[in-house]
Design a protein around this motif. Structure first.
Motif, short mmCIF file in Angstrom:
data_model
loop_
_atom_site.label_atom_id
_atom_site.label_comp_id
_atom_site.label_asym_id
_atom_site.label_seq_id
_atom_site.Cartn_x
_atom_site.Cartn_y
_atom_site.Cartn_z
N GLU A 120 0.84 -1.20 0.00
CA GLU A 120 0.00 0.00 0.00
C GLU A 120 0.87 1.25 0.00
N GLU A 121 0.48 2.22 -0.81
CA GLU A 121 1.16 3.50 -0.90
C GLU A 121 0.13 4.61 -0.68
N PRO A 122 0.58 5.83 -0.48
CA PRO A 122 -0.38 6.92 -0.22
C PRO A 122 -1.43 7.09 -1.31
N ASP A 123 -1.07 6.82 -2.56
CA ASP A 123 -2.02 7.05 -3.65
C ASP A 123 -2.55 5.78 -4.29
N GLY A 124 -2.27 4.63 -3.71
CA GLY A 124 -2.78 3.41 -4.30
C GLY A 124 -2.17 2.16 -3.69
N VAL A 125 -2.47 1.03 -4.31
CA VAL A 125 -1.97 -0.27 -3.86
C VAL A 125 -1.29 -0.95 -5.05
N THR A 126 -0.04 -1.35 -4.87
CA THR A 126 0.68 -2.06 -5.92
C THR A 126 0.57 -3.57 -5.65
N CYS A 127 -0.01 -4.30 -6.59
CA CYS A 127 -0.30 -5.72 -6.41
C CYS A 127 0.51 -6.56 -7.40
N GLU A 128 1.04 -7.66 -6.91
CA GLU A 128 1.70 -8.63 -7.78
C GLU A 128 0.73 -9.80 -7.98
N LEU A 129 0.36 -10.05 -9.23
CA LEU A 129 -0.57 -11.11 -9.58
C LEU A 129 0.16 -12.20 -10.35
N ARG A 130 -0.36 -13.42 -10.23
CA ARG A 130 0.24 -14.54 -10.95
C ARG A 130 -0.83 -15.32 -11.70
N ASP A 131 -0.53 -15.60 -12.97
CA ASP A 131 -1.37 -16.49 -13.76
C ASP A 131 -1.00 -17.93 -13.36
N ARG A 132 -1.93 -18.65 -12.79
CA ARG A 132 -1.61 -19.95 -12.21
C ARG A 132 -1.28 -21.00 -13.27
N GLU A 133 -1.79 -20.83 -14.48
CA GLU A 133 -1.51 -21.81 -15.53
C GLU A 133 -0.11 -21.63 -16.10
N SER A 134 0.26 -20.39 -16.39
CA SER A 134 1.57 -20.13 -16.98
C SER A 134 2.66 -19.88 -15.95
N GLY A 135 2.26 -19.48 -14.75
CA GLY A 135 3.23 -19.14 -13.72
C GLY A 135 3.78 -17.74 -13.84
N LEU A 136 3.36 -16.99 -14.85
CA LEU A 136 3.85 -15.64 -15.08
C LEU A 136 3.25 -14.68 -14.05
N THR A 137 4.08 -13.76 -13.58
CA THR A 137 3.62 -12.75 -12.64
C THR A 137 3.66 -11.37 -13.31
N TYR A 138 2.81 -10.49 -12.84
CA TYR A 138 2.79 -9.14 -13.37
C TYR A 138 2.27 -8.20 -12.29
#
Length: 540
Positions: free
Chosen positions: A142-160
């Motif tokens: 969490e930051e003052p102006d928003g929330v930075t989230c790391e997501l993962r595609d469970r099939e490919s394993g790729l995160t973004y």
């Protein structure tokens, strides 16, 4: 930056997506499962939830999805389905029209989670919701102006990475988001445990015969549990009491043991039973100590757990999402201050606490299989009062009775500030509808004189504050915006009497259908008074 990221795409997360989509708020839903639920549970959608779905345009599709259970009503309790010695109806009717007529814009609906989620998903996507299955939240900052989230595609394993202004955690009772925030919980904890079994049986239909129940409690010495029809033909669910504290393991619930247990409950030794699935579930009393931390909010089971009795769990969560959706929208669009978001916890947490107490009381009174608590001798608050009668006390309500209980002993919907605005059947633009249908995208001001000052006062306040506010004049006759002339249904009521005001008074209703303020008579300066109230209610 994305305005809202919802973690969890079950009933509550998808409902949040629908409500935000209806308000035009861009958002994403990240759901770790590969698809919607296949397990038929959470079927009881109470009248308030169905009102919200009706206003959002979902009701016809939901009733179509629930059509196979449309003729099922009530809770039956018996020791054995065939040849039993005791049988009684705990609730003869849980769905239908008669009890709600005159109070609600619609009626309850029994639609199981596996049938309801696809309807919610279709509407969420149609409204622009970016719903991603097979996607899990790895971390967030969490930051003052928003929330930075790391997501993962469970099939490919790729995160973004995905940044969002607000994060809504609808990630269930074991909520990883709540745990990462370090938010504690209060309550009694686990109350009882069950193994929920899906199975097929063609002969069971003959045993059940014409007892079209929604739920059947089996409380015999053998075969105790809860039976639920899925299609009234061959698909069923049975909840078997499970006692892990006695050393019982899930592995001990073999197909053979389950089949024998169901046969004992049915009273038919050679009943055909084909087990198709099983899953543990826990009835618990837990409420998060806080519903908000900065830009992160808990909704649904991540915020509260309660027993299944009364079918309050998913309904409470869906109504959480509805309460929060308009408030986030108001803040994002600049017509409310950040303080409005604090009222989400102030309003919804007391409702969860009071509802859980009622659900626990009902579990004891109904002798829910697997729950050993002593029966209560107190008179229970009826289900409709719990569903419709709750009251909010917060800065988002002006003039609320701070001494009144969150859930009253008797249902009284007469436009008290903080309560759900009364339902009235009216004619609007040539169409018969409920006043409840008007509350969604803006504040609404109701007044009762055809040539009074309230409409111009509403226009002045809206212009000055930049707040969406629609004014309706209510009365009998075509000169009114909302014509209460008897339509052959429950129309013809006196607007002022229903809303506990004089003919010169007015009622301000929030976008979620809750009365924000009531002026019983005409103040000296209606525009100034209305502006002041909106300023306060919106934490400006």
């Amino acid at each position: 930056m994305l305005p809202v990221l919802i973690v969890g795409g079950s009933l509550v997360g998808l409902s949040a997506s629908v409500f935000l989509g209806r308000l035009g708020v861009s958002h994403m839903v990240a759901e770790r499962r590969a698809a919607t639920s296949e397990h038929p549970r959470g079927r009881g959608n109470n009248m308030r939830t169905m009102e919200l779905f009706r206003t959002a345009g979902l009701e016809p599709d939901i009733r179509q999805a629930a059509s196979c259970l449309a003729g099922n009503h009530g809770i039956l309790q018996t020791d054995r389905l065939s040849g039993g010695e005791s049988s009684r109806w705990l609730s003869a009717r849980l769905t239908g029209g008669a009890p709600e007529k005159g109070l609600c814009s619609t009626v309850r609906c029994a639609c199981s989670q596996n049938d309801l989620e696809p309807v919610l998903l279709a509407h969420a996507r149609r409204l622009g919701g970016d719903v991603r299955f097979g996607t899990e939240l790895v971390s967030f900052t969490e930051e003052p102006d928003g929330v930075t989230c790391e997501l993962r595609d469970r099939e490919s394993g790729l995160t973004y990475t995905q940044r969002a202004a607000y994060l809504l955690a609808a990630d269930g009772p074991r909520s990883p988001v709540r745990q990462r925030l370090g938010i504690g919980q209060s309550g009694q904890g686990d109350l009882f445990h069950n193994v929920s079994v899906t199975f097929r049986s063609k002969l069971l239909r003959e045993v059940v015969d014409d007892q079209r129940f929604l739920v059947c409690y089996l409380n015999g010495t053998e075969g105790d549990g809860v039976l639920l029809p899925v299609d009234n033909e061959e698909k069923w669910v049975f909840h078997i009491p499970w006692f892990p504290e006695r050393g019982q393991t899930l592995d001990s619930f073999t197909d053979t043991r389950i089949a024998d247990h169901i046969r004992a409950a049915a009273g038919v030794r050679d009943l055909d039973v084909e087990v198709t699935g099983r899953a543990p579930w826990h009835a618990a009393d837990r409420v998060a100590d806080h519903y908000r931390q900065g830009r992160v909010f808990l909704i649904g089971d991540s915020a509260h757990e309660m027993p299944p009795t009364g079918a309050f769990g998913s309904n409470t969560g869906i109504q959480d999402a509805h309460n929060l959706a308009w408030k986030i929208t108001a803040v994002l669009r600049g017509w409310a201050g950040e303080g409005l978001l604090d009222t989400y916890e102030n309003e919804r947490r007391p409702v969860a606490l009071a509802t859980i107490a009622r659900a626990i009381e009902q579990a004891a009174r109904e002798e829910h299989p697997g729950y050993a608590a002593a029966q209560s001798t107190a008179q229970s608050t009826d289900l409709m009062t719990v569903s419709l009668g709750y009251r909010y006390v917060s800065t988002a309500v002006s003039g609320a009775d701070t001494e009144a209980p969150t859930i009253p002993e008797e249902l009284r919907l007469d436009a008290d500030p903080g309560t759900r605005a009364p339902h009235m059947t009216v004619v609007h633009d040539g169409e018969i509808k409920s006043t409840v249908d008007l509350y969604e995208r803006s504040f609404v001001l109701l007044s009762g004189t055809a040539d009074g000052p309230w409409p111009s006062a509403a226009e002045a306040a809206a212009l000055r504050l930049g707040v969406p506010l629609v004014s309706y004049r209510v009365g009998a006759g075509l000169e009114f915006d909302l014509d209460t002339t008897d339509t052959g249904g429950d129309g013809g009521a006196d607007w002022a009497a229903v809303h506990s005001v004089t003919p010169e008074g007015a009622v301000l209703v929030r976008p979620d259908g809750i009365v924000a303020w009531r002026s019983t008579d005409l103040p000296a300066d209606p525009a100034l008074e209305l502006t002041r109230v909106l300023d306060d209610v919106l934490s400006r």
